[in-house]
Design an enzyme around this catalytic site. Structure first.
Site, short mmCIF file in Angstrom:
data_model
loop_
_atom_site.label_atom_id
_atom_site.label_comp_id
_atom_site.label_asym_id
_atom_site.label_seq_id
_atom_site.Cartn_x
_atom_site.Cartn_y
_atom_site.Cartn_z
N HIS A 45 0.84 -1.20 0.00
CA HIS A 45 0.00 0.00 0.00
C HIS A 45 0.88 1.25 0.00
O HIS A 45 0.67 2.17 -0.80
CB HIS A 45 -0.90 -0.02 1.24
CG HIS A 45 -1.72 1.22 1.44
ND1 HIS A 45 -3.08 1.25 1.24
CD2 HIS A 45 -1.36 2.48 1.84
CE1 HIS A 45 -3.53 2.48 1.49
NE2 HIS A 45 -2.51 3.24 1.86
N GLU A 46 1.86 1.28 0.88
CA GLU A 46 2.73 2.45 0.99
C GLU A 46 3.62 2.60 -0.25
O GLU A 46 3.80 3.72 -0.76
CB GLU A 46 3.60 2.34 2.25
CG GLU A 46 2.84 2.50 3.55
CD GLU A 46 2.20 3.88 3.68
OE1 GLU A 46 2.72 4.84 3.08
OE2 GLU A 46 1.18 3.99 4.38
N HIS A 49 2.01 4.36 -3.23
CA HIS A 49 1.97 5.82 -3.18
C HIS A 49 3.24 6.41 -3.81
O HIS A 49 3.18 7.31 -4.64
CB HIS A 49 1.87 6.31 -1.73
CG HIS A 49 0.55 6.07 -1.09
ND1 HIS A 49 -0.65 6.44 -1.66
CD2 HIS A 49 0.22 5.51 0.11
CE1 HIS A 49 -1.64 6.12 -0.85
NE2 HIS A 49 -1.14 5.55 0.23
#
Length: 249
Positions: A45-46, A49
């Site tokens: 998820h990170e 980004h």
């Protein structure tokens, strides 16, 4: 933060986690599996980004060495270790966060528009991971959850991986800063208020922490907290879609 402070934080985190594990002997296999599948899901998820930010012109995360699968690059000793362990010791459940991937929106080619893409990349990644896990589960393991014997560890890993990512997607889409869903509010905010908003945004994490603590307080006093209600209903809806013969809550 200097090296000495970082070392002290890691030592404190290790001690707190050790105490939490020592005092809690009733940790189940399913809880261990769920934690194990959440960690890589949060990391991906990170990373997403930073990866989308790089495509849009900002290589801050890449230069910081954060576009890596190495979990130690993403672990925050406070948010990933100390806070979850203390909350578990206090009987409030478990909540935490990974170290956010640095993104400099000013370096994006279109900061306000591409900032939306950067923010939504995380939940979109969780949705893709949930669908991948769901496909593998339906294709290979669903019949074991409808049988009379205990499903294999691998079957539970695949199912919980899919379920956990649905939960991560939903939680991060809540329209509360600094969660990813707040990007809708931020994009609608008039440009003249943007500089002032950026100054207070780092402190909005306390809103999320307050909501989480309120949820655990209500749950621990015989009431169903709003986050518990939302996540468990979502989990059970997804389990129903996959026709897995288990339920949360």
């Amino acid at each position: 933060m200097d090296r000495t402070t970082k070392r002290a934080l890691w030592i404190v985190a290790g001690v707190v986690v050790f105490i939490a594990l020592t005092l809690h002997h009733n940790i189940t296999t399913d809880e261990i599996i769920f934690f194990a599948v959440v960690v890589p899901s949060v990391i991906l998820h990170e990373i997403s980004h930073g990866w989308v930010a790089r495509l849009c012109g900002d290589d801050t995360a890449a230069r910081a060495g954060r576009l890596t699968l190495n979990p130690f690059k993403h672990v925050d000793p406070v948010g990933t270790l100390i806070v979850p362990a203390v909350m578990a010791l206090g009987g409030y459940g478990v909540f935490g966060w990974a170290k956010p991937v640095p993104v400099n929106t000013a370096r994006l080619r279109s900061p306000r528009n591409q900032g939306v893409l950067v923010s939504l990349a995380g939940p979109a990644t969780n949705l893709i991971l949930a669908l991948i896990g769901a496909f593998i589960f339906v294709a290979s393991f669903r019949t074991t959850f409808n049988a009379t014997y205990t499903p294999s560890v691998l079957a539970r890993v695949v199912l919980f991986f899919s379920v956990a990512n649905i939960g991560l997607m939903a939680f991060n889409l809540l329209p509360i800063p600094p969660l990813d869903g707040s990007v809708v509010f931020e994009r609608a905010l008039p440009a003249r208020y943007w500089p002032q908003y950026l100054r207070i945004r780092p402190y909005t994490m306390f809103i999320v922490l307050g909501l989480v603590l309120l949820n655990f307080y209500l749950s621990g006093n015989g009431h169903e907290g709003p986050l518990t209600w939302l996540i468990y209903h979502l989990y059970n809806w997804w389990l129903g879609v996959l026709k897995a013969n288990i339920r949360f809550g």
